[in-house]
Design a protein around this motif. Sequence first.
Motif, PDB file in Angstrom:
ATOM      1  N   LEU A  76       0.776  -1.326   0.049  1.00 27.95           N
ATOM      2  CA  LEU A  76      -0.034  -0.458  -0.126  1.00 27.95           C
ATOM      3  C   LEU A  76       0.913   1.313  -0.587  1.00 27.95           C
ATOM      4  O   LEU A  76       0.760   2.489  -0.067  1.00 27.95           O
ATOM      5  CB  LEU A  76      -0.908   0.061   1.598  1.00 27.95           C
ATOM      6  N   HIS A  77       1.882   1.290   0.804  1.00 33.31           N
ATOM      7  CA  HIS A  77       2.858   2.547   1.015  1.00 33.31           C
ATOM      8  C   HIS A  77       3.683   2.608  -0.433  1.00 33.31           C
ATOM      9  O   HIS A  77       3.367   4.012  -0.742  1.00 33.31           O
ATOM     10  CB  HIS A  77       3.624   2.082   2.060  1.00 33.31           C
ATOM     11  N   GLY A  78       3.785   1.550  -0.831  1.00 28.76           N
ATOM     12  CA  GLY A  78       4.667   1.697  -2.499  1.00 28.76           C
ATOM     13  C   GLY A  78       3.306   2.202  -2.846  1.00 28.76           C
ATOM     14  O   GLY A  78       3.838   3.124  -3.933  1.00 28.76           O
ATOM     15  N   ILE A  79       2.060   2.130  -3.448  1.00 28.01           N
ATOM     16  CA  ILE A  79       1.167   2.810  -4.189  1.00 28.01           C
ATOM     17  C   ILE A  79       1.352   3.906  -4.275  1.00 28.01           C
ATOM     18  O   ILE A  79       1.671   4.611  -5.013  1.00 28.01           O
ATOM     19  CB  ILE A  79       0.177   1.037  -3.680  1.00 28.01           C
ATOM     20  N   ALA A  80       1.019   3.777  -2.759  1.00 25.34           N
ATOM     21  CA  ALA A  80       1.088   5.538  -2.602  1.00 25.34           C
ATOM     22  C   ALA A  80       2.339   6.233  -2.974  1.00 25.34           C
ATOM     23  O   ALA A  80       1.928   7.449  -3.803  1.00 25.34           O
ATOM     24  CB  ALA A  80       0.639   6.076  -1.821  1.00 25.34           C
ATOM     25  N   GLN A  81       3.379   5.585  -3.107  1.00 21.72           N
ATOM     26  CA  GLN A  81       4.280   7.003  -3.188  1.00 21.72           C
ATOM     27  C   GLN A  81       4.772   6.722  -5.173  1.00 21.72           C
ATOM     28  O   GLN A  81       4.581   7.654  -5.485  1.00 21.72           O
ATOM     29  CB  GLN A  81       5.643   6.300  -3.428  1.00 21.72           C
ATOM     30  N   LEU A  82       4.505   5.141  -5.477  1.00 27.05           N
ATOM     31  CA  LEU A  82       4.827   5.359  -6.968  1.00 27.05           C
ATOM     32  C   LEU A  82       3.706   6.175  -8.493  1.00 27.05           C
ATOM     33  O   LEU A  82       4.161   6.421  -8.717  1.00 27.05           O
ATOM     34  CB  LEU A  82       4.906   3.744  -6.933  1.00 27.05           C
TER      35      LEU A  82
END
Length: 192
Positions: free
Chosen positions: A155-161
């Motif tokens: 989820l954090h990766g989705i938010a950042q990317l």
Amino acid sequence: MQADEDLRARLIRVGGELIERGGPSAASLREIARSAGVSHGAPRRYFPTHLELLSAIARDGFTHLTAQVSAALVEAPGDPRARLATLARVYLDFAAAHRGRYELMFRHDLLESGHLGLRDVSLPLFQLLTDLVARIRPEPEPPARVVAGALWASLHGIAQLWYWGSLPLATGATDPAALLDATLTAHLGRTA
């Protein structure tokens, strides 16, 4: 005492607004004081270091995120997977709407500093995620905490990317929520 609390709250609010507009680097003690309409030394009465003020702003962010998750879960269906999907959507929406604050909330130096018990306000959300994962997949291996950590990292990766523009470019998706079902399936398996 009320004026002191009002000024402390104003410094946190103004600092948060500066971070929302320009990221964490936009919120120096001097700039926060100037924007709050106080002397440049006034923030030090409440926050002896810049790190402590940033920690207070991050804590405020976790408080708001937790309140948004809690409100959304009141309306969510009782099915643990649907509740987890609701939590994930709120998380992604918060990250998109509060970019600077979101970035600040997960700064390792703030979490490690121990200022204002920042871990104490961040860990309950992770525990809620872990509890939902445990209800969805009761298998002991890998432990729910590990699966929840992997899901949170996704989820954090989705938010950042998404914010960086990488995911829309690579996937053609027009909304980060489009990736949510794939993420939940990857970590939790298909629904029955």
